[in-house]
Write a protein that holds these residues in place. Structure first.
Motif, PDB file in Angstrom:
ATOM      1  N   ILE A 103       0.829  -1.209   0.000  1.00  0.00           N
ATOM      2  CA  ILE A 103       0.000   0.000   0.000  1.00  0.00           C
ATOM      3  C   ILE A 103       0.861   1.256   0.000  1.00  0.00           C
ATOM      4  O   ILE A 103       0.564   2.232  -0.692  1.00  0.00           O
ATOM      5  CB  ILE A 103      -0.958  -0.004   1.210  1.00  0.00           C
ATOM      6  CG1 ILE A 103      -1.974  -1.140   1.087  1.00  0.00           C
ATOM      7  CG2 ILE A 103      -1.690   1.335   1.321  1.00  0.00           C
ATOM      8  CD1 ILE A 103      -2.849  -1.311   2.316  1.00  0.00           C
ATOM      9  N   ALA A 138      -6.539   4.348   4.691  1.00  0.00           N
ATOM     10  CA  ALA A 138      -6.943   3.573   3.514  1.00  0.00           C
ATOM     11  C   ALA A 138      -7.361   2.159   3.911  1.00  0.00           C
ATOM     12  O   ALA A 138      -8.352   1.628   3.403  1.00  0.00           O
ATOM     13  CB  ALA A 138      -5.813   3.525   2.490  1.00  0.00           C
ATOM     14  N   SER A 139      -6.623   1.547   4.812  1.00  0.00           N
ATOM     15  CA  SER A 139      -6.955   0.183   5.227  1.00  0.00           C
ATOM     16  C   SER A 139      -8.279   0.142   5.992  1.00  0.00           C
ATOM     17  O   SER A 139      -9.020  -0.835   5.904  1.00  0.00           O
ATOM     18  CB  SER A 139      -5.827  -0.404   6.081  1.00  0.00           C
ATOM     19  OG  SER A 139      -5.659   0.317   7.282  1.00  0.00           O
ATOM     20  N   VAL A 166     -11.184   0.318   3.277  1.00  0.00           N
ATOM     21  CA  VAL A 166     -11.416  -0.912   2.507  1.00  0.00           C
ATOM     22  C   VAL A 166     -11.465  -2.155   3.401  1.00  0.00           C
ATOM     23  O   VAL A 166     -11.460  -3.280   2.919  1.00  0.00           O
ATOM     24  CB  VAL A 166     -10.360  -1.095   1.395  1.00  0.00           C
ATOM     25  CG1 VAL A 166     -10.413   0.058   0.420  1.00  0.00           C
ATOM     26  CG2 VAL A 166      -8.963  -1.247   1.983  1.00  0.00           C
ATOM     27  N   ARG A 220      -8.779  -5.412  -2.611  1.00  0.00           N
ATOM     28  CA  ARG A 220      -8.911  -4.284  -1.687  1.00  0.00           C
ATOM     29  C   ARG A 220      -7.551  -3.648  -1.390  1.00  0.00           C
ATOM     30  O   ARG A 220      -7.457  -2.434  -1.192  1.00  0.00           O
ATOM     31  CB  ARG A 220      -9.590  -4.739  -0.395  1.00  0.00           C
ATOM     32  CG  ARG A 220     -11.036  -5.128  -0.577  1.00  0.00           C
ATOM     33  CD  ARG A 220     -11.861  -4.956   0.670  1.00  0.00           C
ATOM     34  NE  ARG A 220     -11.448  -5.836   1.749  1.00  0.00           N
ATOM     35  CZ  ARG A 220     -11.946  -7.051   1.968  1.00  0.00           C
ATOM     36  NH1 ARG A 220     -12.844  -7.547   1.132  1.00  0.00           N
ATOM     37  NH2 ARG A 220     -11.537  -7.777   2.977  1.00  0.00           N
ATOM     38  N   ALA A 268      -6.638   0.195  -1.913  1.00  0.00           N
ATOM     39  CA  ALA A 268      -6.021   0.991  -0.846  1.00  0.00           C
ATOM     40  C   ALA A 268      -4.743   1.666  -1.341  1.00  0.00           C
ATOM     41  O   ALA A 268      -4.447   2.806  -0.975  1.00  0.00           O
ATOM     42  CB  ALA A 268      -5.723   0.108   0.362  1.00  0.00           C
ATOM     43  N   ARG A 269      -3.981   0.967  -2.173  1.00  0.00           N
ATOM     44  CA  ARG A 269      -2.751   1.545  -2.744  1.00  0.00           C
ATOM     45  C   ARG A 269      -3.073   2.778  -3.577  1.00  0.00           C
ATOM     46  O   ARG A 269      -2.283   3.728  -3.642  1.00  0.00           O
ATOM     47  CB  ARG A 269      -2.044   0.481  -3.596  1.00  0.00           C
ATOM     48  CG  ARG A 269      -0.698   0.906  -4.143  1.00  0.00           C
ATOM     49  CD  ARG A 269       0.015  -0.266  -4.789  1.00  0.00           C
ATOM     50  NE  ARG A 269      -0.792  -0.872  -5.851  1.00  0.00           N
ATOM     51  CZ  ARG A 269      -0.462  -2.009  -6.465  1.00  0.00           C
ATOM     52  NH1 ARG A 269       0.638  -2.666  -6.102  1.00  0.00           N
ATOM     53  NH2 ARG A 269      -1.227  -2.492  -7.417  1.00  0.00           N
ATOM     54  N   ILE A 283      -5.877   4.671  -2.990  1.00  0.00           N
ATOM     55  CA  ILE A 283      -6.463   5.663  -2.080  1.00  0.00           C
ATOM     56  C   ILE A 283      -5.402   6.516  -1.410  1.00  0.00           C
ATOM     57  O   ILE A 283      -5.577   7.731  -1.232  1.00  0.00           O
ATOM     58  CB  ILE A 283      -7.342   4.968  -1.021  1.00  0.00           C
ATOM     59  CG1 ILE A 283      -8.605   4.380  -1.663  1.00  0.00           C
ATOM     60  CG2 ILE A 283      -7.727   5.929   0.101  1.00  0.00           C
ATOM     61  CD1 ILE A 283      -9.428   3.535  -0.716  1.00  0.00           C
TER      62      ILE A 283
END
Length: 394
Positions: A96, A117-118, A121, A141, A145-146, A148
């Motif tokens: 991420i 982010a984590s 998602v 997901r 997240a990467r 986001i």
């Protein structure tokens, strides 16, 4: 968040035109799906927005900037691909945060963005896992997240759910809708699955052979398709089509007749048209009392029955067509949707009616919609947002 605008964008590869004079205006914070069959130009359109492909003609705007010649890193975008492409030797947290570490963000800011982010998602407790320890949906997901953590102005998603199984795709569709609601960010999503487009998007941009056919909210594309292509592509199962011509009393074909006043729609006897009706608007004749505006009865025989659980799909062929060859019989075929407790059986002679208020007519020469509904209050050729935007020079 940012508005995305394409003005007269064309992309040619030698003798192939992948995108043809595309005019597309995506509003700030909007979720728009680009849909169409394989090879229609939807991914090329996405790549042009991303900067992975330079247009042969036209301009691309993101926010207030023209970005036609800018590299992807300077466009304020983040992409999620069909191929998830996680680093197998890195754990979730490192995957991420990889882009942030490349850009030399300090560790405190990286930790803050990764945690946010984590949480969005729902990857709590998984940051130390390796990709091969996760399911397909969890890995997808991580890829989201990467994207986001970059806080992009625009998310570009190119068939990100295509490699997931059917149940997981349905779950991830819900997750993406929640993500859009949470982030309030512009999302452009490429898919060939019109069910994904119908359930997730604010508007659908239907593309065929590199040309934008219609851009409207999902139910407008479904109920008021701009042309034959949109009518056949949007909706599962597809709309029934019957070629025929206009008479003094309405529509006639080799299969059946439908009565209406042609003059009220600006039609003349002899005009070649195609009639379209969706399976849910074809009824057994005994239900005509519950139909808004039933047509005359059409004699038919059941051919194939497909139980689907909550409904039954019944393929019927008009009686006059039963002795013809396969292609002729197929042209006279109607697909009807009935309730699961129906007693209709195979090879049964029945009568059906169409709901004229839901019948569509299309011009045979241009394929454009003539009207949506044959009732006195029928809505003639709808002015869609496609037409509006094409003439919008703002």
């Amino acid at each position: 968040m940012a508005r995305v605008k394409l003005e007269h964008v064309t992309k040619r590869y030698e003798d192939v035109t992948a995108v043809d004079d595309m005019n597309l205006d995506i509003r700030d914070g909007e979720f728009v799906c680009l849909v169409g069959p394989s090879g229609c130009g939807k991914s090329t359109t996405m790549e042009t927005i991303a900067g992975l492909t330079l247009p042969t003609e036209g301009e691309v705007y993101i926010g207030d900037r023209e970005v036609t010649r800018l590299p992807p890193k300077d466009r304020g975008i983040a992409m999620v691909f069909q191929n998830i492409a996680l680093f197998p030797h890195m754990n979730v947290k490192d995957n991420i945060s990889f882009g942030l570490r490349l850009r030399k963000y300090d560790s405190e800011e990286i930790d803050r963005r990764v945690q946010r982010a984590s949480d969005i998602v729902q990857l709590e407790g998984m940051l130390e896992r390796m990709p091969d320890e996760m399911s397909g949906g969890q890995r997808q997901r991580v890829a989201i997240a990467r994207a986001i953590v970059r806080n992009p102005d625009v998310f570009l998603m190119d068939e990100p759910l295509a490699n997931l199984d059917a149940k997981l795709r349905v779950h991830m569709r819900t997750e993406l809708q929640r993500l859009h609601k949470e982030l309030e960010t512009t999302i452009i999503y490429v898919t060939h699955d019109q069910a994904e487009a119908m359930t997730m998007s604010d508007r659908i941009a239907v593309i065929d052979s590199g040309e934008l056919q219609q851009i409207d909210p999902p139910l407008v594309c479904y109920n008021e398709p701009a042309n034959l292509f949109v009518a056949g592509f949007i909706g599962s199962p597809s709309m029934n089509f019957t070629p025929g011509r206009v008479t003094d009393g309405g529509f006639t074909s080799e299969s059946y007749d439908i009565e209406f006043d042609p003059a009220s729609l600006g039609l003349s006897p002899g005009d070649s048209v195609t009639l379209g009706v969706r399976p849910e608007d074809v009824y057994p004749a005994e239900q005509r009392a519950s139909v808004s505006d039933p047509s005359m009865t059409i004699e038919a025989r059941t051919d194939v029955i497909e139980p689907m659980g909550d409904e039954i799909f019944v393929y019927v062929v008009t009686t006059d067509e039963m002795e013809m060859d396969f292609e002729a019989a197929e042209a006279g075929q109607l697909l009807m949707s009935v309730s699961p407790d129906s007693t209709i059986d195979v090879d049964q002679d029945i009568e059906v009616v169409l709901d004229r208020s839901k019948v569509h007519l299309f011009d045979d020469e241009t394929g454009q919609a003539i009207c949506h509904g044959l009732s006195p209050n029928a809505q003639t050729g709808t002015t869609t947002e496609t037409e509006t935007e094409a003439g919008d020079d703002d």
